[in-house]
Design an enzyme around this catalytic site. Structure first.
Site, PDB file in Angstrom:
ATOM      1  N   ASP A 138       4.460  -0.510  12.600  1.00  0.00           N
ATOM      2  CA  ASP A 138       5.814  -0.138  13.004  1.00  0.00           C
ATOM      3  C   ASP A 138       5.726   1.034  13.963  1.00  0.00           C
ATOM      4  O   ASP A 138       4.728   1.182  14.656  1.00  0.00           O
ATOM      5  CB  ASP A 138       6.655   0.191  11.757  1.00  0.00           C
ATOM      6  CG  ASP A 138       8.122  -0.160  11.975  1.00  0.00           C
ATOM      7  OD1 ASP A 138       8.794   0.590  12.702  1.00  0.00           O
ATOM      8  OD2 ASP A 138       8.582  -1.176  11.434  1.00  0.00           O
TER       9      ASP A 138
ATOM     10  N   HIS B 180      -2.280   6.889  11.348  1.00  0.00           N
ATOM     11  CA  HIS B 180      -3.184   6.450  12.385  1.00  0.00           C
ATOM     12  C   HIS B 180      -2.466   6.413  13.710  1.00  0.00           C
ATOM     13  O   HIS B 180      -1.366   5.920  13.814  1.00  0.00           O
ATOM     14  CB  HIS B 180      -3.698   5.046  12.094  1.00  0.00           C
ATOM     15  CG  HIS B 180      -4.279   4.403  13.293  1.00  0.00           C
ATOM     16  ND1 HIS B 180      -5.509   4.745  13.768  1.00  0.00           N
ATOM     17  CD2 HIS B 180      -3.782   3.511  14.135  1.00  0.00           C
ATOM     18  CE1 HIS B 180      -5.738   4.065  14.861  1.00  0.00           C
ATOM     19  NE2 HIS B 180      -4.704   3.308  15.106  1.00  0.00           N
TER      20      HIS B 180
ATOM     21  N   SER C   2      13.866  -6.111   7.487  1.00  0.00           N
ATOM     22  CA  SER C   2      12.925  -4.997   7.603  1.00  0.00           C
ATOM     23  C   SER C   2      12.635  -4.374   6.259  1.00  0.00           C
ATOM     24  O   SER C   2      11.539  -3.900   6.005  1.00  0.00           O
ATOM     25  CB  SER C   2      13.525  -3.894   8.473  1.00  0.00           C
ATOM     26  OG  SER C   2      13.223  -4.121   9.794  1.00  0.00           O
TER      27      SER C   2
END
Ligand SMILES: *[C@@H]1O[C@H](CO)[C@@H](O)[C@H](O)[C@H]1NC(C)=O
Ligand SMILES: *[C@@H]1O[C@H](CO)[C@@H](O)[C@H](O)[C@H]1NC(C)=O
Ligand SMILES: *[C@@H]1O[C@H](CO)[C@@H](O)[C@H](O)[C@H]1NC(C)=O
Ligand SMILES: *[C@@H]1O[C@H](CO)[C@@H](O)[C@H](O)[C@H]1NC(C)=O
Ligand SMILES: *[C@@H]1O[C@H](CO)[C@@H](O)[C@H](O)[C@H]1NC(C)=O
EC number: 3.4.21.94
Length: 593
Positions: free
Chosen positions: A135, A163, A338
């Site tokens: 995302d 990350h 979502s």
């Protein structure tokens, strides 16, 4: 934007062959992106780095082909404005999370939940499992998510590694080391930040989907092609390859689990026009609201496997999905499919803890067998049973995920037999059709019986279709299996007024014939719905069957039948086998109920 390192230009995954990839600013037709693939002669890596550096770019990885990276749009599903944030961290929101345990709060229907309590009672928390959220990043400073904050029994969102493609890049070893330290905790959640830019490229998607495939067990995606009811789009070449590699080689060969939000386009869209959600390699998840109805933004399609929960039509401010939000806040109003996909990722983490041997296909089989109709109701489409008695719905798939049922079955689960692929037949001559006069085609198939790739027990079925029409959105396509199960492959999309492109070898997928015997006659019906008269030409229908030769879900007794079957008394034994399979399916289902 949120204090994260900006998204850089270096991407580092999926080494294929011997060309080197450099990113540069490149004008392509349509949209500009700063990603460019450049072919160099073999072993030119050093030169490439040099050239790139001289021009202020970073070079990245080797890929197979060379082509410009066109930019395209990928939309977040169910995004809500920050103004919706209502509740801050100091509120204990556990009881607001009705999707975990529904006691009827927020005008909900008691018992309509993911049945996670049962999985927790059995001792599963998802520990040892790693989930990657693809995302636009994770608020890793959020008190709920920051390093070792452990909220009791939450199956998600406990330990966060952040990350990005530059900056705090963590490698597989450091995740493994860290995981060693936190054995007793819940799943590790990694944010793979890839969505926060104006245009998506194939490279970014492929890199995200193939990021640390030996470390990340479950990838969760709540995005896809624009849900505007007129887009037909799917993964491009590198992303397809990355997905194929993921399911074949990820997790030590057991396969990466890709969880996909089925889409938020509502009744105007059809998720079979979204090549990510309709991929066989993803588990696409739809949503129900807390009283069992469909959410208004839900798209229906035959490729959806199962559902979790979200909100969307209830006025009650607590009927939404309670979860973390930015800046240390929480919200009660997260919505969209979502919210549904990560819930599924959490349930799958529990199942993987119960049995780490599960393959990507085992996870789909478990979803099919343990998901429940519960009290879900769809005003448009009936619940039906397919040819082997599995109950499904065109919008909810096989029903709502049941974490308790899933971990129990996962524990006893034996990996399903080898998967085979059979091209069951293909019609390639053009066939005209028009309003009021639908086209009916049939393919009679032995499902490759007698060949190595005989498919006797179905998993996914694809109808690869090339069709054009004066109005694409008015086309509707149904396909009926030899056992009589009708899949709606394409519903009317009133906003899609394409009259040029049509569908070009588009793989419409159905999960509704799961477990069926594919031998016999498949019927395709292609017609128009809508006010205006339309004309069209179907140019191709290729029927692809995917599944196993030997029966899944059955104990040794039935497998013994099969070896006998190879020797003699073929037909008699075949019948016995069919009955045995039916019995074990029934007993599995009743155990599960
Ligand atoms: C979110 O939290 C911050 C500080 O904790 C607060 O200042 C801000 O107003 C909150 N946002 C909303 C929309 O409530
Ligand atoms: C958070 O909520 C608590 C209790 O509702 C309230 O006392 C506190 O002021 C809130 N904090 C912020 C930063 O809004
Ligand atoms: C997983 O596979 C290993 C090796 O085949 C086996 O020893 C183990 O019992 C399996 N675990 C489960 C939970 O099935
Ligand atoms: C569809 O394709 C056929 C042949 O390729 C062409 O003749 C026809 O005009 C097309 N129809 C539409 C509606 O685009
Ligand atoms: C496909 O099935 C739907 C639902 O049963 C029906 O409304 C529609 O008319 C069918 N379309 C064709 C082309 O048979």
């Amino acid at each position: 934007m949120r204090g994260y390192p900006r998204y850089g230009t270096a991407v580092g995954f999926m080494v294929l062959l011997n060309a080197l990839l450099i990113f540069a600013t490149q004008a392509t037709e349509g949209v500009l992106t700063d990603h460019l693939l450049v072919q160099l002669h073999e072993d030119a890596q050093d030169e490439a780095h040099q050239v790139a550096t001289q021009h202020g770019f970073q070079s990245a990885r080797k890929v197979k082909n060379v082509f410009e990276q066109g930019g395209f749009s990928r939309q977040k599903r169910g995004y809500r404005n920050i103004n919706d944030i209502e509740v801050n961290m100091s509120d204990p929101l556990f009881t607001k999370q009705w999707y975990l345990i529904n006691t009827g709060q927020a005008d909900g229907t008691p018992g309509l939940d993911l049945n996670v309590a049962e999985a927790w009672e059995l001792g599963y928390t998802g520990k040892g499992v790693t989930i990657g959220i693809m995302d636009d990043g994770i608020d890793y400073l959020h008190p709920d998510l920051a390093s070792n904050y452990v909220s009791t029994h939450m199956s998600l969102n406990v330990l966060i590694f952040f990350h990005s493609f530059e900056g705090m890049l963590i490698n597989e070893a450091s995740v493994q080391d860290f995981r060693g330290l936190v054995k007793n905790m819940t799943p590790l959640v990694l944010g793979i930040r890839m969505l926060d830019q104006p245009f998506m490229t194939d490279i970014i998607e492929a890199s995200s989907i193939s990021h640390m495939p030996q470390v990340i067990d479950i990838y969760s995606a709540s995005w896809g092609p624009t849900d505007d009811g007129k887009t037909v789009d799917g993964p491009r070449e590198l992303t397809l390859q990355a997905m194929a590699d993921g399911v074949n080689k990820g997790r030590g060969g057991k396969g990466s689990i890709y969880v996909w939000a089925s889409g938020d386009g509502g009744s105007y869209d059809d998720c079979n026009c979204d090549g990510y959600a309709s991929s066989m390699w993803t588990i696409s998840i739809n949503s129900a609201i807390n009283d069992g109805r469909t959410a208004l933004y839900d798209e229906s399609c035959s490729s959806t496997l199962a559902s979790t929960f979200s909100n969307g039509r209830k006025r009650n401010p607590e009927a939404g999905v309670a979860t973390t939000d930015l800046y240390g806040n929480c919200t009660l109003r997260h919505s969209g499919t979502s919210a549904a996909a990560p819930e599924a990722a959490g349930v799958f983490a529990l199942a993987l803890e119960a049995n780490p041997n599960l393959t990507w296909r085992d996870m789909q089989h478990l979803s099919v067998l343990t998901s429940k109709r519960n009290q879900l109701h769809d005003e448009v489409h009936q619940w039906r049973r397919n040819g082997v008695g599995l109950e499904f719905n065109h919008l909810f798939g096989y029903g709502v995920l049941d974490a308790g049922g899933m971990v129990k079955m996962a524990k006893e689960w034996k990996t399903v037999p080898e998967r085979f692929h059979c091209v069951a037949g293909s019609i390639q001559e053009p066939h005209k059709f028009q309003s009021g006069n639908k086209l009916v085609l049939a393919i009679n198939t032995e499902a490759c019986q007698g060949k190595d790739n005989f498919v006797r027990y179905l998993e996914h079925v694809q109808a690869v279709v090339t069709v054009n029409a004066t109005r694409r959105g008015d086309i509707n396509i149904n396909m009926t299996s030899p056992m009589g199960t009708k899949s709606i492959l394409l519903s009317r999309r009133p906003r899609d007024d394409d009259s040029k492109v049509g569908f070009d070898k588009w793989p419409f997928m159905t999960t509704h014939t799961w477990g069926e015997d594919p031998r016999g006659t498949w019927v395709l019906e292609v017609g128009f719905r809508g006010d205006q008269p339309q004309r069209g030409v179907l140019k191709e229908w290729t029927l692809m069957l995917h599944g196993t030769q030997s029966a899944p879900y059955i104990d040794q007794i039935v497998r013994d039948y099969q070896s006998k079957l190879a020797m003699s008394k073929k037909e008699e034994l075949e019948e016995e086998l069919d009955e045995a399979v039916e019995r074990s399916l029934k007993s599995l289902m009743s155990k599960n109920n």
